[in-house]
Design a protein around this motif. Structure first.
Motif, PDB file in Angstrom:
ATOM      1  N   LEU A 152       0.585  -1.233  -0.242  1.00 21.83           N
ATOM      2  CA  LEU A 152      -0.039  -0.065  -0.308  1.00 21.83           C
ATOM      3  C   LEU A 152       1.034   1.628  -0.394  1.00 21.83           C
ATOM      4  O   LEU A 152       0.790   2.766  -0.334  1.00 21.83           O
ATOM      5  N   ARG A 153       2.230   1.429   0.714  1.00 24.62           N
ATOM      6  CA  ARG A 153       2.739   2.246   0.237  1.00 24.62           C
ATOM      7  C   ARG A 153       3.890   2.848  -0.529  1.00 24.62           C
ATOM      8  O   ARG A 153       3.926   3.839  -0.794  1.00 24.62           O
ATOM      9  N   ALA A 154       3.918   1.679  -1.137  1.00 16.77           N
ATOM     10  CA  ALA A 154       5.031   1.411  -2.310  1.00 16.77           C
ATOM     11  C   ALA A 154       3.457   1.967  -3.825  1.00 16.77           C
ATOM     12  O   ALA A 154       4.323   2.424  -4.428  1.00 16.77           O
ATOM     13  N   LEU A 155       2.915   1.252  -3.629  1.00 19.13           N
ATOM     14  CA  LEU A 155       1.825   1.619  -4.620  1.00 19.13           C
ATOM     15  C   LEU A 155       1.315   3.124  -4.660  1.00 19.13           C
ATOM     16  O   LEU A 155       0.611   4.139  -4.065  1.00 19.13           O
ATOM     17  N   ARG A 156       1.679   3.998  -5.420  1.00 15.73           N
ATOM     18  CA  ARG A 156       1.868   5.191  -5.373  1.00 15.73           C
ATOM     19  C   ARG A 156       1.428   5.560  -7.500  1.00 15.73           C
ATOM     20  O   ARG A 156       1.902   4.892  -8.281  1.00 15.73           O
ATOM     21  N   GLY A 157       0.633   6.491  -7.181  1.00 14.71           N
ATOM     22  CA  GLY A 157       1.046   7.597  -9.052  1.00 14.71           C
ATOM     23  C   GLY A 157      -0.066   6.321 -10.419  1.00 14.71           C
ATOM     24  O   GLY A 157      -0.154   5.937 -11.058  1.00 14.71           O
ATOM     25  N   TYR A 158      -1.087   5.830  -9.254  1.00 14.41           N
ATOM     26  CA  TYR A 158      -1.919   4.787  -9.822  1.00 14.41           C
ATOM     27  C   TYR A 158      -3.118   5.536 -10.009  1.00 14.41           C
ATOM     28  O   TYR A 158      -3.673   6.381  -8.421  1.00 14.41           O
ATOM     29  N   ASP A 159      -4.568   5.927 -10.591  1.00 21.29           N
ATOM     30  CA  ASP A 159      -5.048   6.087 -10.072  1.00 21.29           C
ATOM     31  C   ASP A 159      -6.086   5.352  -9.181  1.00 21.29           C
ATOM     32  O   ASP A 159      -7.705   5.748  -8.045  1.00 21.29           O
ATOM     33  N   VAL A 160      -6.547   4.009  -9.510  1.00 26.64           N
ATOM     34  CA  VAL A 160      -7.844   3.077  -8.558  1.00 26.64           C
ATOM     35  C   VAL A 160      -6.663   1.754  -7.826  1.00 26.64           C
ATOM     36  O   VAL A 160      -5.901   1.003  -9.041  1.00 26.64           O
ATOM     37  N   ILE A 161      -6.583   1.589  -6.676  1.00 23.40           N
ATOM     38  CA  ILE A 161      -6.121   0.952  -5.752  1.00 23.40           C
ATOM     39  C   ILE A 161      -6.944  -0.442  -5.277  1.00 23.40           C
ATOM     40  O   ILE A 161      -8.235  -0.488  -4.779  1.00 23.40           O
ATOM     41  N   ALA A 162      -7.460  -1.678  -5.900  1.00 22.22           N
ATOM     42  CA  ALA A 162      -7.849  -2.451  -5.754  1.00 22.22           C
ATOM     43  C   ALA A 162      -7.445  -3.088  -4.411  1.00 22.22           C
ATOM     44  O   ALA A 162      -5.913  -4.420  -4.600  1.00 22.22           O
ATOM     45  N   THR A 163      -7.569  -3.178  -2.894  1.00 21.49           N
ATOM     46  CA  THR A 163      -7.432  -3.888  -1.763  1.00 21.49           C
ATOM     47  C   THR A 163      -7.547  -5.541  -1.799  1.00 21.49           C
ATOM     48  O   THR A 163      -8.359  -5.253  -2.364  1.00 21.49           O
ATOM     49  N   GLY A 164      -6.605  -6.277  -0.770  1.00 16.86           N
ATOM     50  CA  GLY A 164      -7.258  -6.506   0.132  1.00 16.86           C
ATOM     51  C   GLY A 164      -7.929  -6.895   1.160  1.00 16.86           C
ATOM     52  O   GLY A 164      -8.199  -5.847   2.132  1.00 16.86           O
ATOM     53  N   GLY A 165      -8.648  -7.612   1.243  1.00 19.88           N
ATOM     54  CA  GLY A 165      -9.569  -7.690   2.158  1.00 19.88           C
ATOM     55  C   GLY A 165      -9.896  -7.585   4.173  1.00 19.88           C
ATOM     56  O   GLY A 165     -10.207  -6.985   4.345  1.00 19.88           O
ATOM     57  N   GLY A 166      -8.075  -7.401   4.312  1.00 25.23           N
ATOM     58  CA  GLY A 166      -7.967  -7.345   5.015  1.00 25.23           C
ATOM     59  C   GLY A 166      -6.921  -6.133   5.497  1.00 25.23           C
ATOM     60  O   GLY A 166      -6.663  -5.976   6.371  1.00 25.23           O
ATOM     61  N   ILE A 167      -7.045  -5.252   4.566  1.00 22.43           N
ATOM     62  CA  ILE A 167      -6.645  -4.019   4.576  1.00 22.43           C
ATOM     63  C   ILE A 167      -6.376  -3.604   5.697  1.00 22.43           C
ATOM     64  O   ILE A 167      -5.920  -2.852   6.498  1.00 22.43           O
ATOM     65  N   VAL A 168      -7.912  -3.719   5.945  1.00 21.32           N
ATOM     66  CA  VAL A 168      -8.542  -2.715   7.496  1.00 21.32           C
ATOM     67  C   VAL A 168      -8.529  -3.443   8.718  1.00 21.32           C
ATOM     68  O   VAL A 168      -8.375  -2.630   9.740  1.00 21.32           O
ATOM     69  N   GLU A 169      -7.146  -4.186   8.182  1.00 15.54           N
ATOM     70  CA  GLU A 169      -6.870  -5.112   9.804  1.00 15.54           C
ATOM     71  C   GLU A 169      -5.368  -4.053  10.434  1.00 15.54           C
ATOM     72  O   GLU A 169      -5.221  -4.441  11.620  1.00 15.54           O
ATOM     73  N   ARG A 170      -5.025  -3.125   9.753  1.00 12.35           N
ATOM     74  CA  ARG A 170      -3.258  -2.575  10.362  1.00 12.35           C
ATOM     75  C   ARG A 170      -4.507  -1.104   9.791  1.00 12.35           C
ATOM     76  O   ARG A 170      -4.822  -0.789   8.688  1.00 12.35           O
ATOM     77  N   ASP A 171      -4.338  -0.444  11.624  1.00 16.49           N
ATOM     78  CA  ASP A 171      -4.626   0.975  11.279  1.00 16.49           C
ATOM     79  C   ASP A 171      -3.656   1.995  10.340  1.00 16.49           C
ATOM     80  O   ASP A 171      -4.630   3.238  10.093  1.00 16.49           O
ATOM     81  N   GLU A 172      -2.326   1.393  10.486  1.00 13.45           N
ATOM     82  CA  GLU A 172      -1.230   3.170   9.643  1.00 13.45           C
ATOM     83  C   GLU A 172      -1.994   2.350   7.884  1.00 13.45           C
ATOM     84  O   GLU A 172      -1.689   3.337   7.364  1.00 13.45           O
ATOM     85  N   ASN A 173      -2.689   1.234   8.092  1.00 13.91           N
ATOM     86  CA  ASN A 173      -3.034   1.432   6.210  1.00 13.91           C
ATOM     87  C   ASN A 173      -4.285   2.897   5.643  1.00 13.91           C
ATOM     88  O   ASN A 173      -4.503   2.900   5.238  1.00 13.91           O
TER      89      ASN A 173
END
Ligand code: S3P
Length: 166
Positions: free
Chosen positions: A64-85
């Motif tokens: 998530l931190r590495a992916l910049r410069g995209y218009d759309v990012i489809a995340t994995g269902g567990g992305i909400v498991e970390r507050d940092e995200n």
């Protein structure tokens, strides 16, 4: 930078909607799961089996931190498991929760054998995970889109409208 981050439970259509937005609106789109598989040269089930869920969450946070410069990012269902995200997504764009009902998810994933946190669980465990996650998706989201019985094209159009209003 205003990235559209798609969040939601496994099977809620994040990747499909990301691909649709890419094709229809000429937006650049990427999946965190795909990025992880390419970057670490390992499938998601193998990462879970050999390195464990905690390590996967670490990779996901890095993706998530590495992916910049995209218009759309489809995340994995567990992305909400970390507050940092939450901070990463909130600082860089709009968080869109694709909300599918538990009933709908059960139908969509009935034959799925690829998701480590779904395939071996019984219905009670699945529903517990769904309910716990639903609360997290809701707390992360800038906008919520109900997807049951909706066509991909309508979901895509709604996302574009909502993001423009943000
Ligand atoms: C997970 C969801 C999966 C994948 C991994 C863990 C989860 O992605 O990241 O199996 O914890 O909900 P999808 O939401 O694309 O299925």
């Amino acid at each position: 930078m205003n990235i559209i981050y798609l969040i939601g439970f496994m099977g809620s259509g994040k990747s499909t909607v990301g691909a649709y937005l890419k094709e229809t609106y000429q937006l650049s789109s990427v999946d965190t799961d795909e990025w992880i598989e390419k970057n670490y040269e390992k499938s998601i089930p193998s990462i879970f089996a050999e390195e464990g869920e905690e390590q996967f969450r670490q990779y996901e946070m890095e993706a998530l931190r590495a992916l910049r410069g995209y218009d759309v990012i489809a995340t994995g269902g567990g992305i909400v498991e970390r507050d940092e995200n939450y901070s990463t997504m909130h600082e860089n764009g709009t968080i869109v929760y694709l909300q599918a009902s538990f009933k709908e998810i059960m139908v969509r994933l009935q034959h799925d054998a690829s998701r480590p946190l779904w395939k071996d669980q019984d219905v009670v465990e699945r529903e517990e995970l769904y309910n716990r996650r639903h609360a997290l998706y809701t707390s992360f989201a800038d906008v919520v889109i109900h997807t049951d019985q909706k066509k991909i094209a309508d979901i895509g159009e709604r996302i574009i409208e909502l993001v423009q209003e943000e």
